[in-house]
Motif scaffolding. Structure first.
Motif, PDB file in Angstrom:
ATOM      1  N   SER A  27      -0.581  90.370  11.945  1.00  0.00           N
ATOM      2  CA  SER A  27      -0.983  91.445  12.849  1.00  0.00           C
ATOM      3  C   SER A  27      -0.791  92.816  12.217  1.00  0.00           C
ATOM      4  N   GLU A  28       0.244  92.958  11.340  1.00  0.00           N
ATOM      5  CA  GLU A  28       0.440  94.242  10.670  1.00  0.00           C
ATOM      6  C   GLU A  28      -0.766  94.594   9.801  1.00  0.00           C
ATOM      7  N   ASN A  31      -3.678  95.590  12.085  1.00  0.00           N
ATOM      8  CA  ASN A  31      -3.435  96.932  12.633  1.00  0.00           C
ATOM      9  C   ASN A  31      -3.642  98.011  11.573  1.00  0.00           C
ATOM     10  N   PRO A  41      -7.920  96.851  16.658  1.00  0.00           N
ATOM     11  CA  PRO A  41      -7.517  95.638  15.933  1.00  0.00           C
ATOM     12  C   PRO A  41      -8.363  94.428  16.310  1.00  0.00           C
ATOM     13  N   CYS A 195      -1.484  84.749  19.350  1.00  0.00           N
ATOM     14  CA  CYS A 195      -1.039  85.665  20.400  1.00  0.00           C
ATOM     15  C   CYS A 195      -1.605  85.189  21.735  1.00  0.00           C
ATOM     16  N   THR A 202      -0.751  85.405  14.163  1.00  0.00           N
ATOM     17  CA  THR A 202       0.429  86.070  13.617  1.00  0.00           C
ATOM     18  C   THR A 202       1.046  85.206  12.526  1.00  0.00           C
ATOM     19  N   ASP A 207       6.847  88.150  13.810  1.00  0.00           N
ATOM     20  CA  ASP A 207       5.567  88.855  13.863  1.00  0.00           C
ATOM     21  C   ASP A 207       4.918  88.673  15.233  1.00  0.00           C
ATOM     22  N   ARG A 208       4.979  87.457  15.756  1.00  0.00           N
ATOM     23  CA  ARG A 208       4.420  87.179  17.083  1.00  0.00           C
ATOM     24  C   ARG A 208       5.086  88.047  18.140  1.00  0.00           C
ATOM     25  N   ARG A 210       6.805  90.869  17.795  1.00  0.00           N
ATOM     26  CA  ARG A 210       6.467  92.289  17.629  1.00  0.00           C
ATOM     27  C   ARG A 210       5.065  92.577  18.149  1.00  0.00           C
ATOM     28  N   HIS A 211       4.151  91.667  17.861  1.00  0.00           N
ATOM     29  CA  HIS A 211       2.760  91.877  18.267  1.00  0.00           C
ATOM     30  C   HIS A 211       2.609  91.842  19.792  1.00  0.00           C
ATOM     31  N   SER A 214       3.919  94.884  21.362  1.00  0.00           N
ATOM     32  CA  SER A 214       3.029  96.043  21.204  1.00  0.00           C
ATOM     33  C   SER A 214       2.001  96.093  22.334  1.00  0.00           C
ATOM     34  N   HIS A 215       1.563  94.928  22.814  1.00  0.00           N
ATOM     35  CA  HIS A 215       0.645  94.901  23.963  1.00  0.00           C
ATOM     36  C   HIS A 215       1.316  95.519  25.188  1.00  0.00           C
TER      37      HIS A 215
END
Length: 250
Positions: A27-28, A31, A41, A195, A202, A207-208, A210-211, A214-215
């Motif tokens: 996802s980074e 983004n 994204p 996700c 992710t 990572d999952r 964090r993603h 972010s939502h």
């Protein structure tokens, strides 16, 4: 998406993306690409899936990901049989479906919502992640001291704070940090890289989380911005300089 933006993604993908049958973008990365070309994204992900993923491939169920065909026994066959049996029982109990009224928490409110549909909500990101791992444990501790003295009821838990409390309460003569280190299970957890909100792939559990966070944080920012705009509009409507203001004196 404009042609220069598409060309940029294509050049990046050809030069930097790993060559594999089913490419996965963290996802980074998505983004970062979205920021550079000034698109969302999701539009970047859709373009990549449309142009670089083999036809007929569904990224959420691609072979060899860490959730497809996962088996607790197979993934953790390195564990002693007794430990593996305890781990299987514990993790399967965590993974069972919970209804919103299962009694675990009756009052739920906050931005961060459980992605396993049990109804849990919280105002703190830390609590949200900790709750997610009650559904899908990522770490386990099996008390080594209890295992040596009580084969019937060994203490197994996925939360470090609960394990530390157990050691301090039940094994006061021991240094809890030492017991924590000795009791860590070499557990290979299940991880679904998709996700649950936007279906982006992710790269890891961290990572999952964090993603998904972010939502929720973007949602909070949108609500705050809307509220601010409404407040500003209301203030302007009451200002003498605003032509459309409401005259409360008439």
């Amino acid at each position: 998406m404009a042609s220069p933006q598409e060309q940029f993604i294509q050049q990046w993908f050809e030069n930097f993306a790993q060559e594999e049958a089913y490419p996965v973008l963290a996802s980074e990365t998505v983004n970062a690409l979205a920021t550079i070309i000034q698109r969302s994204p999701q539009s970047v992900l859709e373009y990549v899936n449309r142009n670089f993923i083999p036809t007929g491939t569904i990224t959420r169920s691609r072979p060899n990901d860490s959730s497809s065909g996962y088996s607790i026994a197979e993934a953790n066959r390195h564990l002693p049989p007794e430990t593996l049996q305890l781990v299987e029982k514990y993790v399967m109990a965590c993974q069972r479906h919970r209804t919103p009224n299962d009694g675990r928490r009756r009052v739920n409110n906050g931005t961060y919502r459980c992605t396993y549909a049990c109804g849990y909500r919280t105002k703190r990101a830390y609590d949200w992640r900790r709750h997610e791992e009650t559904h899908e444990p990522q770490e386990l501790w099996l008390c080594l001291l209890c295992s040596q003295t009580d084969d019937q009821s060994p203490f197994l838990v996925n939360r470090k704070d609960k394990f530390i409390k157990h050691v301090k309460d039940s094994h006061k003569e021991w240094d809890y940090e030492r017991v924590l280190e000795m009791s860590k299970v070499k557990f290979n957890p299940k991880f679904d890289p998709v996700c649950p909100i936007c279906a982006i792939i992710t790269a890891s559990w961290d990572d999952r989380c964090r993603h998904v966070l972010s939502h929720y944080e973007n949602e909070t920012m949108r609500k705050a911005k809307t509220s601010m705009n409404e407040t500003r509009t209301a203030a302007l409507m009451g200002s003498p300089k605003c032509p459309g203001r409401i005259n409360t004196w008439s």
